[in-house]
Design an enzyme around this catalytic site. Structure first.
Site, PDB file in Angstrom:
ATOM      1  N   LYS A   1       3.651   9.945   8.100  1.00 18.11           N
ATOM      2  CA  LYS A   1       3.361   9.402   9.433  1.00 18.11           C
ATOM      3  C   LYS A   1       4.252   9.960  10.547  1.00 18.11           C
ATOM      4  CE  LYS A   1       1.288   5.021   7.846  1.00 18.11           C
ATOM      5  NZ  LYS A   1      -0.117   5.345   7.691  1.00 18.11           N
TER       6      LYS A   1
ATOM      7  N   ASP B   1       9.525   3.718  -0.393  1.00 18.46           N
ATOM      8  CA  ASP B   1       8.426   4.333   0.345  1.00 18.46           C
ATOM      9  C   ASP B   1       8.652   4.033   1.826  1.00 18.46           C
ATOM     10  OD1 ASP B   1       6.156   5.225   1.507  1.00 18.46           O
ATOM     11  OD2 ASP B   1       4.766   4.009   0.314  1.00 18.46           O
TER      12      ASP B   1
ATOM     13  N   TYR C   1       0.855  -1.185   0.000  1.00 23.30           N
ATOM     14  CA  TYR C   1       0.000   0.000   0.000  1.00 23.30           C
ATOM     15  C   TYR C   1       0.888   1.230   0.000  1.00 23.30           C
ATOM     16  CZ  TYR C   1      -3.549   3.371   1.441  1.00 23.30           C
ATOM     17  OH  TYR C   1      -4.388   4.457   1.509  1.00 23.30           O
TER      18      TYR C   1
HETATM   19  C1  LIG Z   1       3.842   2.505   3.046  1.00 19.28           C
HETATM   20  C2  LIG Z   1       2.785   3.560   2.982  1.00 19.28           C
HETATM   21  N1  LIG Z   1       2.849   4.515   2.027  1.00 19.28           N
HETATM   22  C3  LIG Z   1       1.949   5.487   1.938  1.00 19.28           C
HETATM   23  C4  LIG Z   1       0.882   5.546   2.811  1.00 19.28           C
HETATM   24  C5  LIG Z   1      -0.125   6.629   2.682  1.00 19.28           C
HETATM   25  O1  LIG Z   1       0.013   7.551   3.730  1.00 19.28           O
HETATM   26  P1  LIG Z   1      -1.195   8.516   4.110  1.00 19.28           P
HETATM   27  O2  LIG Z   1      -2.249   7.676   4.748  1.00 19.28           O
HETATM   28  O3  LIG Z   1      -0.557   9.515   5.045  1.00 19.28           O
HETATM   29  O4  LIG Z   1      -1.660   9.171   2.862  1.00 19.28           O
HETATM   30  C6  LIG Z   1       0.754   4.579   3.805  1.00 19.28           C
HETATM   31  C7  LIG Z   1      -0.373   4.610   4.754  1.00 19.28           C
HETATM   32  O5  LIG Z   1      -0.652   3.679   5.468  1.00 19.28           O
HETATM   33  C8  LIG Z   1       1.728   3.558   3.905  1.00 19.28           C
HETATM   34  O6  LIG Z   1       1.666   2.593   4.834  1.00 19.28           O
END
Ligand SMILES: Cc1ncc(COP(=O)(O)O)c(C=O)c1O
Length: 461
Positions: free
Chosen positions: A299, A271, A166
């Site tokens: 986060k 990421d 994700y």
């Molecule tokens: C690995 C990863 N990338 C991107 C995101 C997206 O972040 P946001 O919820 O702040 O848009 C998440 C959210 O859980 C994530 O776990």
């Protein structure tokens, strides 16, 4: 992994315990039930994000301090959810509270740069060894902009991602995430499946999924894409998967991916929205020693304020600096978020804090492993930095296929209920892990292990 013979688990017993624990949670959360009845009339589904939904009602929180949170019924729990890993600083940390309060008095937003943004970029550059940064407000914005930058830099459209990962809620990456095992497709040619409605198949088709922990399969797919005239702009991946519990990279895997992407002129994006500041001061880049072309973060960066970041090499970020890519946003670098991030980076997530988190994680992982071995449960404890989980599976999970094939979802659901009923606020969902905070103590993690042991005992008695 546990090598003990695993106990035969009685499915009827799991169902009976689940029903008992569900009833107990319902009975102790009438305030959340009432709040849900009110909320659903104005808030779609009674929540602000689908990831906050829960049957029969969500648990509404009122406040948090340090490692503790309280729900609207006054139930106190130790927080292992930590806002899906956004709060390794713990709640209402005095240093962050002070920084934000001081900033509040000075004005909260100008859409003009402030010194705190410069200081945060400098500190991230130091920690990650990546020289150019931009700020955004969430992980989704970070991955969306990073992909656009990679596309502009390479002049290519296709992107490669890991099946099951994700990366946020924009169309480029809402592809091939949570789908049933039998719909994954052929491992050499996984399907590009929109995750939920409203995502055009034509957009999803630009995103090509490959399995985690299999560099050869990635390279074969990249070569076939090149032959088809669709060379990838980027590979976007979590260096350790944190949305299937925790799946660590096998030795040599990240190095091989680095080599493949370099040879094919593909931008490698780590990421680090989840790994980021949670697994080491310099995230996965430091922990695993492989340097990508770009990282995305969010986060944990903002200490509880909506903040994200994109880091890139000078070569990649050239398209931003020369104005070819409009990397923009009214709230980018918001002063409150930057003040919180600066205090977090300089006063909270210190080298001592990381040593503390590592120690606690070793302790909780060893405790859970001990319980698994004592009761012969089908599973293993795994983690890194502040992150970890018990994976209920008789075999090691290395990618989405093995996760779907072998994860015991019923046990994962039961463990969540057991925790919630015994003072542990744990991340909901079968794919999630715990995040420890600097305010957790040995007593906090021992409590987690004791609750896990109670479940193991009830299951096997
Ligand atoms: C690995 C990863 N990338 C991107 C995101 C997206 O972040 P946001 O919820 O702040 O848009 C998440 C959210 O859980 C994530 O776990």
């Amino acid at each position: 992994m546990s090598t003990q013979a695993t106990a035969h688990l009685d499915r009827a017993k799991i169902a009976e315990l689940t029903e008992r624990e569900q009833r107990r949670l319902d009975e102790s959360t009438p305030g959340s039930s009432a709040m849900f009845q009110r909320a659903r009339r104005a808030l779609a589904g009674g929540v602000a994000s689908a990831y906050q939904e829960r049957q029969p009602w969500p648990i509404y929180l009122e406040r948090g301090v340090g490692s503790r949170v309280w729900d609207v019924d006054g139930n106190e729990r130790i927080d292992f959810h930590n806002a899906f890993g956004s709060m390794p600083q713990g709640h209402a940390h005095p240093a962050i509270t002070k920084a934000v309060r001081e900033r509040l008095e000075l004005g909260t937003h100008f859409a003009a740069p402030t010194e705190d943004a410069v200081a945060v970029a400098e500190e991230l550059a130091r920690r990650f060894g990546i020289t150019r940064w931009r700020f955004v407000n969430s992980g989704s914005e970070a991955t969306m902009d990073a992909i656009r930058i990679a596309r502009a830099q390479t002049g290519r459209d296709t992107i490669v991602k890991i099946f099951g990962s994700y990366h946020g809620h924009h169309d480029y990456v809402m592809v091939s995430i949570g789908v049933p095992y039998d719909e994954i497709g052929d491992r050499e040619h996984y399907e590009s499946l929109p995750y939920g409605a409203g995502i055009p198949q034509s957009v999803a088709d630009l995103t090509v999924p490959v399995p985690f922990n299999d560099a050869d399969a990635m390279e074969r797919r990249i070569e076939s894409l090149i032959e088809e005239g669709r060379p990838p702009a980027c590979v976007i991946m979590e260096p350790a998967m944190m949305n299937l519990g925790v799946v660590l990279p096998e030795p040599g895997y990240l190095e091989a991916v680095r080599d493949i992407t370099q040879r094919h002129g593909i931008v490698l994006i780590f990421d680090e929205v989840k790994t980021g500041l949670c697994i080491a001061a310099g995230g996965a880049v430091e922990r695993f020693g492989v340097v990508p072309d770009m990282v995305t973060m969010a986060k944990s960066l903002g200490g509880g304020l909506p903040t994200g970041a994109i880091g890139g090499t000078e070569e990649v970020m050239e398209v931003v600096e020369d104005g070819r890519v409009y990397q923009v946003g009214t709230y980018n670098g918001n002063p409150l978020g930057m003040a919180a991030a600066r205090a977090s980076l300089t006063e909270v997530l210190t080298p001592e804090a990381y040593a503390h988190l590592d120690r606690l994680n070793d302790r909780i992982l060893a405790g859970c492993t001990g319980v698994i071995e004592k009761y012969g449960l089908p599973g293993y404890a795994i983690g890194v930095g502040s992150k970890g989980c018990v994976t209920f599976s008789p075999q090691k999970i290395v990618d989405y296929e093995t996760f779907k094939e072998t994860q015991d979802a019923e046990l994962a659901d039961l463990a969540w209920l057991f925790n919630m009923n015994r003072g542990i606020f744990m991340t909901p969902g079968r794919e999630e892990e715990w995040t420890l905070s600097v305010t957790h103590t040995e007593e906090s993690v021992d409590r987690y292990v004791a609750v896990f042991e109670e479940m193991a005992s009830d299951l096997t008695s």
